[in-house]
Scaffold this active site. Structure first.
Site, PDB file in Angstrom:
ATOM      1  N   ASP A 315      34.276  34.886  58.681  1.00 31.56           N
ATOM      2  CA  ASP A 315      35.490  34.956  57.827  1.00 31.56           C
ATOM      3  C   ASP A 315      34.902  35.633  56.843  1.00 31.56           C
ATOM      4  O   ASP A 315      33.817  36.017  56.432  1.00 31.56           O
ATOM      5  CB  ASP A 315      35.727  33.530  57.328  1.00 31.56           C
ATOM      6  CG  ASP A 315      36.339  32.566  58.440  1.00 31.56           C
ATOM      7  OD1 ASP A 315      36.543  32.940  59.423  1.00 31.56           O
ATOM      8  OD2 ASP A 315      37.257  31.486  57.739  1.00 31.56           O
ATOM      9  N   HIS A 459      30.314  32.946  58.283  1.00 32.31           N
ATOM     10  CA  HIS A 459      30.839  34.148  57.313  1.00 32.31           C
ATOM     11  C   HIS A 459      29.781  35.383  57.443  1.00 32.31           C
ATOM     12  O   HIS A 459      28.806  35.112  57.191  1.00 32.31           O
ATOM     13  CB  HIS A 459      31.005  33.630  55.877  1.00 32.31           C
ATOM     14  CG  HIS A 459      31.722  32.576  55.530  1.00 32.31           C
ATOM     15  ND1 HIS A 459      31.303  31.219  55.922  1.00 32.31           N
ATOM     16  CD2 HIS A 459      33.134  32.577  55.116  1.00 32.31           C
ATOM     17  CE1 HIS A 459      32.518  30.303  55.697  1.00 32.31           C
ATOM     18  NE2 HIS A 459      33.374  31.241  55.071  1.00 32.31           N
TER      19      HIS A 459
HETATM   20 ZN   LIG Z   1      37.486  32.505  53.599  1.00 30.77          ZN
END
Ligand SMILES: [Zn+2]
Length: 503
Positions: A315, A459
């Site tokens: 993400d 991430h």
């Molecule tokens: Zn996020």
């Protein structure tokens, strides 16, 4: 509506001139036109007092894709009572803007932390937009929206200007010598427009967010309540260029000149003309078979009823470590799923194109990472649509996957996504890589949570995460897993609006 969104103008990155064309300047234009007519009629008489300052609509920011090649930096954290998204930007090879924006973000964080109410949902969202990109100057507006104690919210906006020729970044205050004159202009304009608040605005509030128009005029943007009734929100006052020039500092006049001349921004390489990507879908598992290749392509159809499938998801990118991750994934011949922040897509479209070309799946992760579950239909739709458009512009693909920031969703979010044929993709394994920032811990959490059909959250904005990925892939393969994209994992099951945590 508790949130205020600036909508960028539809403007493609020719980087030539007049990037703010088409803005609604009804008020100011009307007054300026009548002033011109007046001046035109009185050739032989002394000029009437020119209209120095008028209230106008708050100017729109530039489209982020107007300044391709900047480096966005994203940081997010996801404690249930403390959700933060900090987005800043830098010019490649330039330090002062990065330093300044981090300092502004640190101030916003300190301010926010002092106001956090335990037991409620607190949120801090710091984001940026370009407001000028001309000659040596890049103007960046930062906006810090803070929600603490439930309903209480504050927004602080400020503009800074980076001179890439000298490597210095100036606050708006540094562009002005005579703040007193600006305060008088604001007070006069506010009184004429009957904004419901009289007297001089506060000094600091007057020079927090200054902008320049392509005609050299100065726009003074004041926060809610500083130059008018609270209900009016932000107020902008336009001062014509000649008058403004007398109150500006030397640097201020340089920025004004750059806006007036409108030369291409010097801080990023000239955009290279590339043929745009062929339109396709980003769900390779459900589409046509890919052209045959020597190696088994990970985007080929996989039967996750028979194979032990698992999906890695990343993400908040694209960001500074995304290219490294793409190299690692290519070396391991693995495809993953990226949930992208629209604002970062617009700034780094090349990385998105590379993700698609490598066969990875792409999902929508909102424009600037707000808590969608606290927003109205229209605001959620704006977040989703702007991001979808940025992805389409960058890589020629449409996506049918959406991951709400923080996993924060509700019926309103579901309904907006259903209307757009987007499924909600959540996760059932959280590496908490944003919190631990540690290769070993991130690896351990991924492997501890691994199970057939799992969706693992990571991430690619953290270097430690990118470092952990090759080891995670090797370990999962040793355990017999097949690494797949989300469309492969959920092939045949995806439904618009519905939530998926795993297979
Ligand atoms: Zn996020």
């Amino acid at each position: 509506m508790r949130r205020h969104h600036r909508t960028p103008v539809a403007f493609r990155p020719s980087l030539s001139r007049a990037p703010q064309r088409g803005r609604p300047l009804s008020w100011g234009v009307a007054l300026a036109v009548s002033a011109l007519i007046l001046v035109g009629c009185t050739d032989d008489e002394p000029d009437p007092e020119p209209v120095a300052a008028v209230v106008v609509d708050v100017p729109r920011v530039l489209d982020r894709s107007a300044v391709v090649g900047l480096v966005p930096r994203q940081d997010s954290s996801n404690d249930p009572e403390d959700q933060r998204s900090i987005s800043t930007v830098s010019v490649p090879g330039e330090k002062s803007l990065d330093d300044r924006l981090r300092a502004i973000a640190d101030d916003a964080i300190a301010d926010y932390e002092s106001g956090i109410s335990p037991g409620t949902a607190n949120e801090l969202n710091v984001t940026w937009d370009p407001v000028l990109a001309a000659g040596p100057f890049l103007g960046v507006l930062t906006t810090a929206r803070r929600y603490t104690g439930g309903a209480h919210s504050t927004t602080i906006s400020q503009s800074v200007y980076t001179d890439v020729a000298s490597g210095k970044t100036y606050t708006s205050a540094e562009l002005v010598d005579d703040v007193g004159r600006l305060r008088t202009w604001v007070a006069d304009a506010a009184e004429k427009a009957e904004l419901g608040r009289s007297g001089l605005p506060r000094r600091a509030a007057t020079v927090r967010d200054l902008r320049f128009e392509p005609d050299g005029s100065l726009i003074i943007v004041l926060a809610q309540g500083e130059a008018g009734a609270e209900a009016l929100g932000e107020v902008a006052v336009r001062v014509n260029g000649d008058a403004a020039g007398e109150a500006l500092s030397k640097v201020g006049r340089q920025v004004q000149d750059a806006a007036l001349e409108g030369d291409p921004f010097e801080g990023v390489p000239d955009p290279v003309d590339e043929p745009s990507a062929e339109p396709s879908t980003v769900a390779p598992a459900t589409g046509e078979p890919q052209p045959a290749e020597a190696d088994a392509s990970p985007s080929e159809e996989v039967d996750c009823d028979r194979e032990k499938c698992i999906a890695l998801t990343f993400d908040d990118g694209p960001g500074p470590y995304t290219q490294k991750l793409l190299d690692e994934l290519a070396a391991k011949d693995v495809n993953v799923t990226f949930f992208l922040i629209g604002g970062n897509v617009a700034t780094q479209p090349d990385l998105v194109r590379k993700e698609v070309e490598a066969g990875h799946a792409i999902g929508n992760h909102s424009w600037d990472h707000p808590q969608l579950s606290a927003m109205s239909d229209a605001e959620i739709a704006d977040e989703v649509d702007r991001t979808a458009a940025a992805i389409k512009d960058a890589a020629g693909v449409t996506t049918s996957l959406m991951r709400p920031p923080y996993g924060a969703t509700n019926d309103t979010v579901a309904s907006v996504l259903r209307d757009r044929d987007d499924a909600q993709i959540l996760w059932n394994v959280d590496t908490e890589d944003w919190k631990n920032r540690d290769v070993q811990i991130t690896t351990q959490r991924a492997l501890d949570g691994a199970a057939p059909g799992a969706i693992i959250l990571m991430h690619d904005i953290h270097p430690t995460t990118v470092q952990a990925v090759p080891g995670i892939i090797d370990a999962l393969r040793r355990q017999g897993y097949t690494l797949v994209t989300v469309p492969q994992l959920l092939s045949g099951e995806l439904k618009p609006g519905e939530k998926f945590f795993n297979r």
